[in-house]
Design a protein around this motif. Structure first.
Motif, PDB file in Angstrom:
ATOM      1  N   GLY A  51      48.991  33.136  52.637  1.00  0.00           N
ATOM      2  CA  GLY A  51      49.619  31.964  52.040  1.00  0.00           C
ATOM      3  C   GLY A  51      48.976  31.506  50.756  1.00  0.00           C
ATOM      4  N   ASP A  52      47.650  31.534  50.696  1.00  0.00           N
ATOM      5  CA  ASP A  52      46.946  31.068  49.497  1.00  0.00           C
ATOM      6  C   ASP A  52      46.427  32.204  48.624  1.00  0.00           C
ATOM      7  OD1 ASP A  52      45.097  31.743  51.468  1.00  0.00           O
ATOM      8  OD2 ASP A  52      43.639  30.257  50.822  1.00  0.00           O
ATOM      9  N   LYS A  53      46.627  33.437  49.062  1.00  0.00           N
ATOM     10  CA  LYS A  53      46.177  34.591  48.274  1.00  0.00           C
ATOM     11  C   LYS A  53      47.323  35.600  48.169  1.00  0.00           C
ATOM     12  CE  LYS A  53      41.311  33.968  49.318  1.00  0.00           C
ATOM     13  NZ  LYS A  53      40.060  34.570  49.774  1.00  0.00           N
ATOM     14  N   PRO A  54      48.125  35.462  47.096  1.00  0.00           N
ATOM     15  CA  PRO A  54      49.298  36.317  46.937  1.00  0.00           C
ATOM     16  C   PRO A  54      48.954  37.719  46.425  1.00  0.00           C
ATOM     17  CG  PRO A  54      49.093  34.871  45.054  1.00  0.00           C
ATOM     18  CD  PRO A  54      48.006  34.479  46.022  1.00  0.00           C
ATOM     19  N   VAL A  55      49.901  38.625  46.583  1.00  0.00           N
ATOM     20  CA  VAL A  55      49.774  39.941  45.961  1.00  0.00           C
ATOM     21  C   VAL A  55      49.591  39.725  44.463  1.00  0.00           C
ATOM     22  CG1 VAL A  55      51.031  42.050  45.354  1.00  0.00           C
ATOM     23  CG2 VAL A  55      51.089  41.197  47.703  1.00  0.00           C
ATOM     24  N   GLY A  56      48.676  40.457  43.882  1.00  0.00           N
ATOM     25  CA  GLY A  56      48.398  40.350  42.454  1.00  0.00           C
ATOM     26  C   GLY A  56      47.230  39.441  42.124  1.00  0.00           C
ATOM     27  N   LEU A  57      46.701  38.720  43.124  1.00  0.00           N
ATOM     28  CA  LEU A  57      45.531  37.877  42.884  1.00  0.00           C
ATOM     29  C   LEU A  57      44.299  38.774  42.769  1.00  0.00           C
ATOM     30  CD1 LEU A  57      44.062  35.114  42.730  1.00  0.00           C
ATOM     31  CD2 LEU A  57      43.881  35.228  45.238  1.00  0.00           C
ATOM     32  N   VAL A  58      43.584  38.659  41.647  1.00  0.00           N
ATOM     33  CA  VAL A  58      42.422  39.506  41.379  1.00  0.00           C
ATOM     34  C   VAL A  58      41.327  38.664  40.742  1.00  0.00           C
ATOM     35  CG1 VAL A  58      41.566  41.469  40.003  1.00  0.00           C
ATOM     36  CG2 VAL A  58      43.825  41.588  41.072  1.00  0.00           C
ATOM     37  N   TYR A  59      40.100  38.930  41.156  1.00  0.00           N
ATOM     38  CA  TYR A  59      38.926  38.333  40.531  1.00  0.00           C
ATOM     39  C   TYR A  59      38.104  39.443  39.900  1.00  0.00           C
ATOM     40  CZ  TYR A  59      40.068  34.087  43.034  1.00  0.00           C
ATOM     41  OH  TYR A  59      40.711  32.971  43.507  1.00  0.00           O
ATOM     42  N   ILE A  60      37.752  39.257  38.640  1.00  0.00           N
ATOM     43  CA  ILE A  60      36.942  40.231  37.912  1.00  0.00           C
ATOM     44  C   ILE A  60      35.645  39.558  37.507  1.00  0.00           C
ATOM     45  CG2 ILE A  60      36.768  41.724  35.889  1.00  0.00           C
ATOM     46  CD1 ILE A  60      39.845  41.955  36.007  1.00  0.00           C
ATOM     47  N   GLY A  61      34.535  40.154  37.937  1.00  0.00           N
ATOM     48  CA  GLY A  61      33.217  39.648  37.603  1.00  0.00           C
ATOM     49  C   GLY A  61      32.571  40.492  36.527  1.00  0.00           C
ATOM     50  N   PHE A  62      31.767  39.848  35.717  1.00  0.00           N
ATOM     51  CA  PHE A  62      31.036  40.522  34.646  1.00  0.00           C
ATOM     52  C   PHE A  62      29.689  39.846  34.513  1.00  0.00           C
ATOM     53  CE2 PHE A  62      30.369  40.430  29.855  1.00  0.00           C
ATOM     54  CZ  PHE A  62      29.712  41.655  29.826  1.00  0.00           C
ATOM     55  N   VAL A  63      28.612  40.613  34.657  1.00  0.00           N
ATOM     56  CA  VAL A  63      27.272  40.062  34.522  1.00  0.00           C
ATOM     57  C   VAL A  63      26.391  40.956  33.654  1.00  0.00           C
ATOM     58  CG1 VAL A  63      27.329  38.810  36.717  1.00  0.00           C
ATOM     59  CG2 VAL A  63      26.372  41.111  36.639  1.00  0.00           C
ATOM     60  N   GLY A  64      25.461  40.305  32.999  1.00  0.00           N
ATOM     61  CA  GLY A  64      24.417  40.947  32.220  1.00  0.00           C
ATOM     62  C   GLY A  64      23.240  39.992  32.200  1.00  0.00           C
ATOM     63  N   ALA A  65      22.220  40.322  31.461  1.00  0.00           N
ATOM     64  CA  ALA A  65      21.032  39.476  31.437  1.00  0.00           C
ATOM     65  C   ALA A  65      21.340  38.055  30.976  1.00  0.00           C
ATOM     66  CB  ALA A  65      19.964  40.098  30.532  1.00  0.00           C
ATOM     67  N   HIS A  66      22.303  37.901  30.053  1.00  0.00           N
ATOM     68  CA  HIS A  66      22.607  36.588  29.493  1.00  0.00           C
ATOM     69  C   HIS A  66      24.082  36.220  29.625  1.00  0.00           C
ATOM     70  CE1 HIS A  66      18.566  36.468  27.928  1.00  0.00           C
ATOM     71  NE2 HIS A  66      18.754  37.642  27.369  1.00  0.00           N
ATOM     72  N   VAL A  67      24.747  36.830  30.575  1.00  0.00           N
ATOM     73  CA  VAL A  67      26.172  36.526  30.761  1.00  0.00           C
ATOM     74  C   VAL A  67      26.530  36.621  32.238  1.00  0.00           C
ATOM     75  CG1 VAL A  67      26.882  38.928  30.325  1.00  0.00           C
ATOM     76  CG2 VAL A  67      28.530  37.074  30.019  1.00  0.00           C
ATOM     77  N   GLU A  68      27.348  35.701  32.676  1.00  0.00           N
ATOM     78  CA  GLU A  68      27.902  35.737  34.029  1.00  0.00           C
ATOM     79  C   GLU A  68      29.273  35.082  33.969  1.00  0.00           C
ATOM     80  OE1 GLU A  68      27.242  33.058  37.806  1.00  0.00           O
ATOM     81  OE2 GLU A  68      25.648  34.563  37.703  1.00  0.00           O
TER      82      GLU A  68
END
Length: 169
Positions: A111-128
């Motif tokens: 119900g709260d998480k439809p098809v197509g819902l995506v989370y993309i993470g990106f981390v580095g020493a000075h980025v999150e």
């Protein structure tokens, strides 16, 4: 096959110039990001490896996601994407990490998480960063859009820091 102007090629050129490395933890993309990156000759100079962490168990075992995070927020969530990126980066000792978790479809939606819902993470020493996307495509399209977005997130960051005076990551 990727050409010299493809996004993955441009990412590779920037990582090579900066002598920096990348890893991924992929769930719904099933390794598509690494597939695209490793289509580029010489990518072993900047791609260290990665994990396809499709199951919750593999997210915990290989990507360092806490079981509590999965229980509280679920596999498709901002906290899970963040922990996946941090975990795979630590596992390989890379400069940068990308993570992707989502619902490619056609099933798996709630119900709260439809098809197509995506989370993309990106981390580095000075980025999150973790970005949320809601794609409106079929399974293959959602995977392709997610891989594009992840590579674009990294590319935009590399361009921005290359344009700045300092080249710290």
């Amino acid at each position: 096959m990727a050409d010299a102007e493809s996004l993955e090629s441009r990412v590779g050129q920037l990582l090579t110039a900066r002598k920096q490395t990348l890893v991924t933890a992929e769930s719904c993309t099933g390794g598509l990001i690494l597939h695209r990156l490793t289509n580029i000759a010489g990518s072993s100079a900047y791609v260290l490896g990665g994990f396809v962490t499709y199951s919750n168990e593999s997210k915990v075992k290989f990507a360092g996601v806490r079981a509590e995070t999965l229980q509280t927020y679920g596999a498709v969530s901002e906290p899970t994407a963040r922990e996946m990126a941090h975990g795979v980066r630590a596992a390989f000792g890379a400069d940068f990490a990308l993570s992707v978790t989502g619902i490619a479809g056609p099933g798996g939606a709630t119900g709260d998480k439809p098809v197509g819902l995506v989370y993309i993470g990106f981390v580095g020493a000075h980025v999150e960063r973790v970005n949320e996307y809601r794609w409106q495509s079929d399974r293959e399209g959602n995977k392709a859009l997610s891989a594009d977005a992840a590579l674009q997130m990294l590319y935009d960051y590399l361009v921005a820091i290359s344009a700045s005076k300092g080249h710290s990551a």
